[in-house]
Structure formats: C-alpha cells, structure tokens
Scaffold this active site. Sequence first.
Site, mmCIF file in Angstrom:
data_model
loop_
_atom_site.group_PDB
_atom_site.id
_atom_site.type_symbol
_atom_site.label_atom_id
_atom_site.label_comp_id
_atom_site.label_asym_id
_atom_site.label_seq_id
_atom_site.Cartn_x
_atom_site.Cartn_y
_atom_site.Cartn_z
ATOM 1 N N TRP A 1 -2.546 1.769 -14.437
ATOM 2 C CA TRP A 1 -1.262 1.942 -13.746
ATOM 3 C C TRP A 1 -0.143 1.222 -14.492
ATOM 4 C CZ3 TRP A 1 -2.045 6.012 -11.271
ATOM 5 C CH2 TRP A 1 -3.192 6.212 -10.509
ATOM 6 N N ASP B 1 4.552 -3.442 -8.947
ATOM 7 C CA ASP B 1 3.812 -2.359 -8.309
ATOM 8 C C ASP B 1 2.786 -3.022 -7.396
ATOM 9 O OD1 ASP B 1 2.130 -0.304 -7.573
ATOM 10 O OD2 ASP B 1 1.629 0.328 -9.621
ATOM 11 N N LYS C 1 -2.918 3.092 0.199
ATOM 12 C CA LYS C 1 -3.977 2.076 0.141
ATOM 13 C C LYS C 1 -3.933 1.118 1.333
ATOM 14 C CE LYS C 1 -4.358 3.538 -4.276
ATOM 15 N NZ LYS C 1 -3.413 3.785 -5.359
HETATM 16 C C1 LIG Z 1 -2.918 4.261 -6.522
HETATM 17 C C2 LIG Z 1 -2.013 3.489 -7.380
HETATM 18 C C3 LIG Z 1 -0.925 4.073 -8.056
HETATM 19 C C4 LIG Z 1 -0.660 5.574 -8.034
HETATM 20 O O1 LIG Z 1 -0.060 5.940 -6.865
HETATM 21 P P1 LIG Z 1 0.399 7.447 -6.626
HETATM 22 O O2 LIG Z 1 0.981 7.334 -5.243
HETATM 23 O O3 LIG Z 1 -0.810 8.306 -6.696
HETATM 24 O O4 LIG Z 1 1.425 7.792 -7.637
HETATM 25 C C5 LIG Z 1 -0.095 3.266 -8.782
HETATM 26 N N1 LIG Z 1 -0.304 1.935 -8.869
HETATM 27 C C6 LIG Z 1 -1.340 1.344 -8.248
HETATM 28 C C7 LIG Z 1 -1.525 -0.123 -8.369
HETATM 29 C C8 LIG Z 1 -2.223 2.095 -7.485
HETATM 30 O O5 LIG Z 1 -3.261 1.503 -6.866
#
Ligand SMILES: *Cc1c(COP(=O)(O)O)cnc(C)c1O
Length: 355
Positions: free
Chosen positions: A99, A166, A190
């Site tokens: 990511w 993020d 999540k």
């Molecule tokens: C799941 C995840 C993403 C991707 O998210 P999307 O909503 O599918 O774009 C990005 N960063 C982290 C840390 C994630 O766990």
Amino acid sequence: MKKHNFYAGPSILSQYTIKNTADAVLNFADTGLSILEVSHRSKEFQAVIDEAMELVKELLDVPAGYHVVFVGGGASTQFAMVPFNLLKKKAAYLDTGVWAHKAIKEAKLFGEVDVVASSEADNYTYIPKDYVIPADADYFHFTTNNTIYGTELRKDPDSPVPLVADMSSDIFSRPIDVAKYDLIYAGAQKNLAPAGVTIVIVKEDALGKVDRPIPTMLNYLTHTSKGSMFNTPPVLPIYSALQTLKYYKQLGGVAEIEKVCVAKAAKLYDAIDSSRMFVGTANADDRSIMNVCFVMKPEYKELESEFVSFAQSQGIVGIKGHRSVGGFRASIYNAMPMESVEFLTACMKEFEDKH
Ligand SMILES: *Cc1c(COP(=O)(O)O)cnc(C)c1O
C-alpha cells in the site's frame, strides 16, 4: 455452525452495526422507506452524516481547524488525492509495504518523492527505524498498519514536517495525536463499515496551497466546503459507519478498544510463539495488533493447506495468508471478539497435537 470471520477486508463488523444496518434497509429512521432509497438531501440522512462526522471528531479527539469528510473511491484514490492537493515540490514517504508502495507511485506523478527508508528487500517484515525526514518536504507519508505483512507503527512519529497517514486498517484502534497530521485517511472496510466510503481528516490550513489545477471531485476543498455533500455520498456505508462509531463510543472509546485489541493480539502471538509448529513472520517489535501473520516452520511446511482446511471445517473463515507472505493471516479487527481468537488458538493447539 458458528463462523469466526478472520477476513482481512472487507472484514468483520460488529453485530450492532450489521443489525442496525439491516433494520434501516427495511425502515430507515421511521420514514417507512429503506435507507437504500432515500435522498441524501433528506433531513433524516443529513442527521446521520452530521452525527457520524461529530463522532469521528469525538472518538479521535480531533482539534479545531480540521475537517472530517466522507468520500468514495477507496483508500487507493487517496494515494493520488493526497499529492494532488498537498505536494508542492517534494514529499517524504516511508515504504513499508504494497500500500505504501502504491502511494509512492502516485505521488511521483506530482513532484519529487524522497523515500526515506524501505523494508522491501526483506519482504516488508519490519518497519524501518533509522531514517531522516527532510525538513524541506511538504509532508511525511506513512502507512500505520501494513495489512498484508502484519506490521504496525502504533505511534505518531516525531517529524520536522506535517504527517500524512494511511490508517485504513487500524483507525479507531488507538488514540491519535491528530494535531501532528495534515491529513489522515482510511478506507472503511477494515474497522468501520462496508466498502464504499473513505474517511478523510484534513487540516483546513493545509488546503489550497498548491498551484496546479485540481479536478473538482479530487479537490478536498470541494468536499470540506460542502460537508461531504457536493455530490451523492455513499449513503449506506455512511449509515453503517455511524452505527460502528456509536458502538465504539459505547465500548468506552478508542483507549478502551486499544486495551482489548492488545489483549487479543497477545493471546494469539503467545500461541504462535509457544508452538512447535507455527512461527510468526513479522519482526517482533513491529507486530500488528490488527493482522497477525504466521506460517508453518520449514519441517511442517507441507501441512499448511491441511491446516487451512481443518480451520475451515471448524468454522474459521479467511485465515489463508496473502499470496505475498503465504501461510496464514488472522485479521483481528476491533469487532473481533476475544472468544474467536481463543477459538483459533484452540484449533491451532488441536491441529498441533494431532500431527
Ligand atoms: C485495504 C487497504 C488499502 C486499499 O483500500 P481500497 O479501499 O481497496 O482502495 C489501502 N491501504 C491499506 C493500509 C489497506 O489496508
């Protein structure tokens, strides 16, 4: 058979969230209409988004001068929106996984990117520690929890420049010092809601400073100035998010949630560390309390798929590891009860005793 949901994302939600969402699908706020068919401009939905915004601020102790917005596009759209809106000349990034890597790729479209450190050469099994954040960077971007590798940075680093993070897979699992950040983003699927909405917490003063033109929908100011209502926001996921936020408040807030998450993770890591068969993949100091990654020791390697089948037969879902790590990954997000973690450790023990 009772199911124990260890999926990495979309992933387990509280029963409170699921039941209240199901109720609102049938009859939303006594309107006699489904949440699926009401106007986002209705006063009933306005109340939902207002309360959700307020609860994010309350739970994360967001100081004055910050906006909370709900947008579509997932965390992946944020990888581009962040540099589009915030990168003037140069930004610093920490590379701790897939990511983070994707965020770096997007940032390079907008300016100079200084990757201060990377653990890629060791398949991201640890979080780099000794790096220097350049004082002339516009911001320092990092991923708090590396969902795929099970590593996590559970503190807000000191930095000469504002932080951007993020927090998709560990938001609401600890108190955050929001004042250190220009921007925090998190996809909902999540720790918050079904897929389709992304939370952004952004400092008002950080916006409007770049010279480049920004397409309307990718400009944070569009969303901050209209209270996430410039266009139709993801109505249903926002409704579910509100339920989860209420539930988190009932649990006593993020400091209380953190205690439970720490205890759940300790239970599982203890089981792995004391096992003759299983071994963790992440550096012990950097272990995530959200995603626990482990494999079979080399002498038992051929039993991996058998363990997945065995766990499945017991009602354990989503335990197979990400293809880039292999083995197993148990995602134990906020909504995961301790009983499910204990159920998993008992299954591991039973499997080990049998072989
Ligand atoms: C799941 C995840 C993403 C991707 O998210 P999307 O909503 O599918 O774009 C990005 N960063 C982290 C840390 C994630 O766990």
